[in-house]
Design a protein around this motif. Structure first.
Motif, PDB file in Angstrom:
ATOM      1  N   LEU A  69      -6.552  10.407  -5.397  1.00  0.00           N
ATOM      2  CA  LEU A  69      -6.483   9.087  -4.784  1.00  0.00           C
ATOM      3  C   LEU A  69      -5.078   8.696  -4.352  1.00  0.00           C
ATOM      4  O   LEU A  69      -4.901   7.915  -3.416  1.00  0.00           O
ATOM      5  CB  LEU A  69      -7.032   8.033  -5.752  1.00  0.00           C
ATOM      6  N   LEU A  70      -4.075   9.225  -5.032  1.00  0.00           N
ATOM      7  CA  LEU A  70      -2.687   8.863  -4.723  1.00  0.00           C
ATOM      8  C   LEU A  70      -2.125   9.893  -3.757  1.00  0.00           C
ATOM      9  O   LEU A  70      -1.669  10.954  -4.148  1.00  0.00           O
ATOM     10  CB  LEU A  70      -1.857   8.809  -6.014  1.00  0.00           C
ATOM     11  N   GLN A  71      -2.131   9.558  -2.476  1.00  0.00           N
ATOM     12  CA  GLN A  71      -1.791  10.519  -1.436  1.00  0.00           C
ATOM     13  C   GLN A  71      -0.358  10.390  -0.929  1.00  0.00           C
ATOM     14  O   GLN A  71       0.174  11.320  -0.330  1.00  0.00           O
ATOM     15  CB  GLN A  71      -2.750  10.353  -0.249  1.00  0.00           C
ATOM     16  N   ARG A  72       0.284   9.246  -1.140  1.00  0.00           N
ATOM     17  CA  ARG A  72       1.643   9.084  -0.614  1.00  0.00           C
ATOM     18  C   ARG A  72       2.619   9.955  -1.409  1.00  0.00           C
ATOM     19  O   ARG A  72       2.528  10.043  -2.637  1.00  0.00           O
ATOM     20  CB  ARG A  72       2.077   7.621  -0.679  1.00  0.00           C
ATOM     21  N   PRO A  73       3.602  10.570  -0.719  1.00  0.00           N
ATOM     22  CA  PRO A  73       4.534  11.479  -1.416  1.00  0.00           C
ATOM     23  C   PRO A  73       5.287  10.823  -2.576  1.00  0.00           C
ATOM     24  O   PRO A  73       5.578  11.472  -3.570  1.00  0.00           O
ATOM     25  CB  PRO A  73       5.503  11.896  -0.301  1.00  0.00           C
ATOM     26  N   GLY A  74       5.592   9.527  -2.463  1.00  0.00           N
ATOM     27  CA  GLY A  74       6.405   8.882  -3.493  1.00  0.00           C
ATOM     28  C   GLY A  74       5.620   8.351  -4.673  1.00  0.00           C
ATOM     29  O   GLY A  74       6.206   7.932  -5.679  1.00  0.00           O
ATOM     30  N   ASP A  75       4.286   8.339  -4.594  1.00  0.00           N
ATOM     31  CA  ASP A  75       3.472   7.821  -5.692  1.00  0.00           C
ATOM     32  C   ASP A  75       3.563   8.734  -6.906  1.00  0.00           C
ATOM     33  O   ASP A  75       3.577   9.953  -6.779  1.00  0.00           O
ATOM     34  CB  ASP A  75       2.012   7.690  -5.255  1.00  0.00           C
ATOM     35  N   ILE A  76       3.595   8.138  -8.085  1.00  0.00           N
ATOM     36  CA  ILE A  76       3.782   8.894  -9.322  1.00  0.00           C
ATOM     37  C   ILE A  76       2.697   8.508 -10.316  1.00  0.00           C
ATOM     38  O   ILE A  76       2.455   7.323 -10.552  1.00  0.00           O
ATOM     39  CB  ILE A  76       5.164   8.593  -9.937  1.00  0.00           C
ATOM     40  N   VAL A  77       2.034   9.486 -10.897  1.00  0.00           N
ATOM     41  CA  VAL A  77       1.070   9.227 -11.956  1.00  0.00           C
ATOM     42  C   VAL A  77       1.534   9.957 -13.213  1.00  0.00           C
ATOM     43  O   VAL A  77       1.972  11.106 -13.159  1.00  0.00           O
ATOM     44  CB  VAL A  77      -0.349   9.670 -11.554  1.00  0.00           C
ATOM     45  N   ALA A  78       1.452   9.268 -14.345  1.00  0.00           N
ATOM     46  CA  ALA A  78       1.904   9.843 -15.612  1.00  0.00           C
ATOM     47  C   ALA A  78       0.904   9.479 -16.708  1.00  0.00           C
ATOM     48  O   ALA A  78       0.164   8.490 -16.603  1.00  0.00           O
ATOM     49  CB  ALA A  78       3.292   9.326 -15.971  1.00  0.00           C
ATOM     50  N   PHE A  92      -2.931   5.824 -18.742  1.00  0.00           N
ATOM     51  CA  PHE A  92      -2.207   6.402 -17.620  1.00  0.00           C
ATOM     52  C   PHE A  92      -1.395   5.305 -16.945  1.00  0.00           C
ATOM     53  O   PHE A  92      -1.770   4.127 -17.000  1.00  0.00           O
ATOM     54  CB  PHE A  92      -3.165   7.021 -16.592  1.00  0.00           C
ATOM     55  N   VAL A  93      -0.297   5.708 -16.318  1.00  0.00           N
ATOM     56  CA  VAL A  93       0.562   4.761 -15.593  1.00  0.00           C
ATOM     57  C   VAL A  93       0.806   5.306 -14.198  1.00  0.00           C
ATOM     58  O   VAL A  93       1.052   6.501 -14.022  1.00  0.00           O
ATOM     59  CB  VAL A  93       1.911   4.543 -16.322  1.00  0.00           C
ATOM     60  N   VAL A  94       0.736   4.418 -13.203  1.00  0.00           N
ATOM     61  CA  VAL A  94       0.979   4.801 -11.816  1.00  0.00           C
ATOM     62  C   VAL A  94       2.111   3.946 -11.273  1.00  0.00           C
ATOM     63  O   VAL A  94       2.100   2.719 -11.424  1.00  0.00           O
ATOM     64  CB  VAL A  94      -0.285   4.604 -10.950  1.00  0.00           C
ATOM     65  N   VAL A  95       3.094   4.587 -10.644  1.00  0.00           N
ATOM     66  CA  VAL A  95       4.200   3.889  -9.996  1.00  0.00           C
ATOM     67  C   VAL A  95       4.028   4.024  -8.490  1.00  0.00           C
ATOM     68  O   VAL A  95       3.825   5.128  -7.976  1.00  0.00           O
ATOM     69  CB  VAL A  95       5.570   4.464 -10.428  1.00  0.00           C
ATOM     70  N   LEU A  96       4.107   2.899  -7.783  1.00  0.00           N
ATOM     71  CA  LEU A  96       3.879   2.859  -6.342  1.00  0.00           C
ATOM     72  C   LEU A  96       5.091   2.250  -5.643  1.00  0.00           C
ATOM     73  O   LEU A  96       5.187   1.020  -5.531  1.00  0.00           O
ATOM     74  CB  LEU A  96       2.618   2.040  -6.023  1.00  0.00           C
ATOM     75  N   GLN A 128      -1.023  -6.801  -2.708  1.00  0.00           N
ATOM     76  CA  GLN A 128      -2.339  -6.644  -2.077  1.00  0.00           C
ATOM     77  C   GLN A 128      -2.719  -5.163  -1.962  1.00  0.00           C
ATOM     78  O   GLN A 128      -3.853  -4.777  -2.268  1.00  0.00           O
ATOM     79  CB  GLN A 128      -2.347  -7.293  -0.688  1.00  0.00           C
ATOM     80  N   ILE A 129      -1.783  -4.331  -1.517  1.00  0.00           N
ATOM     81  CA  ILE A 129      -2.066  -2.895  -1.400  1.00  0.00           C
ATOM     82  C   ILE A 129      -2.238  -2.282  -2.782  1.00  0.00           C
ATOM     83  O   ILE A 129      -3.111  -1.427  -3.002  1.00  0.00           O
ATOM     84  CB  ILE A 129      -0.932  -2.195  -0.625  1.00  0.00           C
ATOM     85  N   THR A 130      -1.429  -2.721  -3.722  1.00  0.00           N
ATOM     86  CA  THR A 130      -1.537  -2.229  -5.101  1.00  0.00           C
ATOM     87  C   THR A 130      -2.925  -2.513  -5.662  1.00  0.00           C
ATOM     88  O   THR A 130      -3.542  -1.658  -6.316  1.00  0.00           O
ATOM     89  CB  THR A 130      -0.473  -2.900  -5.988  1.00  0.00           C
ATOM     90  N   PHE A 131      -3.418  -3.715  -5.398  1.00  0.00           N
ATOM     91  CA  PHE A 131      -4.748  -4.093  -5.876  1.00  0.00           C
ATOM     92  C   PHE A 131      -5.825  -3.184  -5.283  1.00  0.00           C
ATOM     93  O   PHE A 131      -6.740  -2.729  -5.981  1.00  0.00           O
ATOM     94  CB  PHE A 131      -5.039  -5.552  -5.527  1.00  0.00           C
ATOM     95  N   LYS A 132      -5.731  -2.884  -3.982  1.00  0.00           N
ATOM     96  CA  LYS A 132      -6.727  -2.026  -3.326  1.00  0.00           C
ATOM     97  C   LYS A 132      -6.726  -0.626  -3.948  1.00  0.00           C
ATOM     98  O   LYS A 132      -7.789  -0.037  -4.168  1.00  0.00           O
ATOM     99  CB  LYS A 132      -6.442  -1.950  -1.831  1.00  0.00           C
ATOM    100  N   ILE A 133      -5.527  -0.104  -4.229  1.00  0.00           N
ATOM    101  CA  ILE A 133      -5.439   1.218  -4.861  1.00  0.00           C
ATOM    102  C   ILE A 133      -6.043   1.176  -6.259  1.00  0.00           C
ATOM    103  O   ILE A 133      -6.797   2.073  -6.661  1.00  0.00           O
ATOM    104  CB  ILE A 133      -3.973   1.678  -4.910  1.00  0.00           C
ATOM    105  N   ALA A 134      -5.722   0.108  -7.004  1.00  0.00           N
ATOM    106  CA  ALA A 134      -6.256  -0.031  -8.363  1.00  0.00           C
ATOM    107  C   ALA A 134      -7.774  -0.139  -8.359  1.00  0.00           C
ATOM    108  O   ALA A 134      -8.460   0.441  -9.222  1.00  0.00           O
ATOM    109  CB  ALA A 134      -5.640  -1.258  -9.038  1.00  0.00           C
TER     110      ALA A 134
END
Length: 323
Positions: A213-222, A229-233, A239-245
């Motif tokens: 789901l996390l396709q952007r190069p800078g997105d980080i999942v740990a 789990f923690v995701v850094v965007l 608003q975009i963060t909410f859509k991803i969540a």
């Protein structure tokens, strides 16, 4: 290099060398020197280099002649050392003549070595092999310290370091940065019911889901701890963060519903707390974590299987989707 080492044992021939030179006559010469012993890629401009890095084609070692480069060629070396994904890549610089200033400038820019022309082929290969071996050992150590052994994604230690770097970058760019804290509802019951082995397989499925789901190069999942789990965007509004969540929450619920062993009353779902803020020098990344953690607590205590971000309208959307 590390992935190749995992597959077939560590071999220097698996190493990827990047030859960076803006002199079109030198590139073929350098390429001929090394192409039979290593995997080589050539770049003749900063744009070429950026293109490679944007495609996540990170070399194991960079060879650069900075002293005849248009402008300050040492800036290329400094830039590589400032980017988290390339900071540990050894850079070997080449100079046409012996000059104490060259050596001082090379080492101060972060380069591992300076080779003076004309050089012996056996000497330069020995030095490059030495730097590659050192990098391989560093990669292994980093793997042990910073990677979660089960899911093979960054652990909390790596997350904290990366988040701090992204926060400072966001300050420089005057941009937003967001974070998601994800807790799996009902996972402890599933783990107790079916055993740790099945529980670990389930966590791997969730990790794979997040990575897809996390396709952007800078997105980080740990992976934080247990079922968290923690995701850094980076550069992401609320608003975009909410859509991803929401996509993550829905996907985790889908994984559980696809598991025929789990009854509808015992679904493993995701409660997610999310926060986004514009990074400033007067704040810290820690505040972002605290805010997201507070929203997660609210989601767990009020509803579960819910994304809480502190925006009443968005929170109602998630509540309706979760029903």
């Amino acid at each position: 290099m590390y992935k190749e080492a995992q597959k077939s044992g560590y071999e220097l021939s698996n190493a990827h060398l990047l030859i960076f030179d803006n002199d079109d006559e030198n590139i073929p010469v350098l390429n001929r020197l090394f192409k039979n012993d290593y995997n080589t890629t050539c770049a003749s401009s900063v744009d070429d280099l950026k293109c490679l890095l944007n495609r996540h084609q990170y070399p194991d070692l960079v060879i650069l002649d900075p002293f005849k480069y248009a402008g300050d060629g040492l800036d290329v070396c400094r830039t590589l050392k400032e980017i988290p994904n390339t900071a540990n890549i050894p850079v070997v610089l080449i100079a046409n003549r012996q000059d104490p200033n060259h050596e001082i400038n090379a080492l101060s820019s972060g380069a591992e070595d300076l080779l003076i022309k004309p050089f012996s082929l056996s000497v330069i290969k020995a030095k490059i092999n030495s730097h590659l071996t050192a990098k391989y050992r560093t990669d292994l150590l980093e793997q042990l310290l910073n990677i979660d052994p089960l899911t093979r994604i960054p652990n909390r230690r790596r997350l904290d370091d990366t988040l701090e770097l992204e926060w400072r970058r966001a300050i420089r760019g005057g941009s937003y940065i967001a974070i998601l804290i994800i807790d799996l509802d009902g996972f402890k019951v599933y783990n107790d019911m079916y055993g740790h082995s099945r529980g670990e397989e389930y966590l791997k499925k969730v990790e794979h889901c997040l990575s897809v789901l996390l396709q952007r190069p800078g997105d980080i999942v740990a992976r934080d701890d247990g079922e968290d789990f923690v995701v850094v965007l980076p550069e992401c509004s609320l608003q975009i963060t909410f859509k991803i969540a929401e996509r993550i929450r829905s996907a985790v619920e889908h994984i559980s519903r696809q598991n025929k062993e789990i009854g509808q009353k015992n679904l493993v779902t995701a409660s997610i707390g999310c926060a986004a803020m514009k990074a400033t020098i007067n704040q810290s990344a820690r505040q972002l974590i605290v805010e997201a953690d507070e929203k997660l607590y609210e989601a767990k205590s009020l509803l579960k299987n819910w994304v809480c971000c502190g925006d009443d309208e968005l929170d109602r959307v998630s509540q309706n989707n979760a029903k």
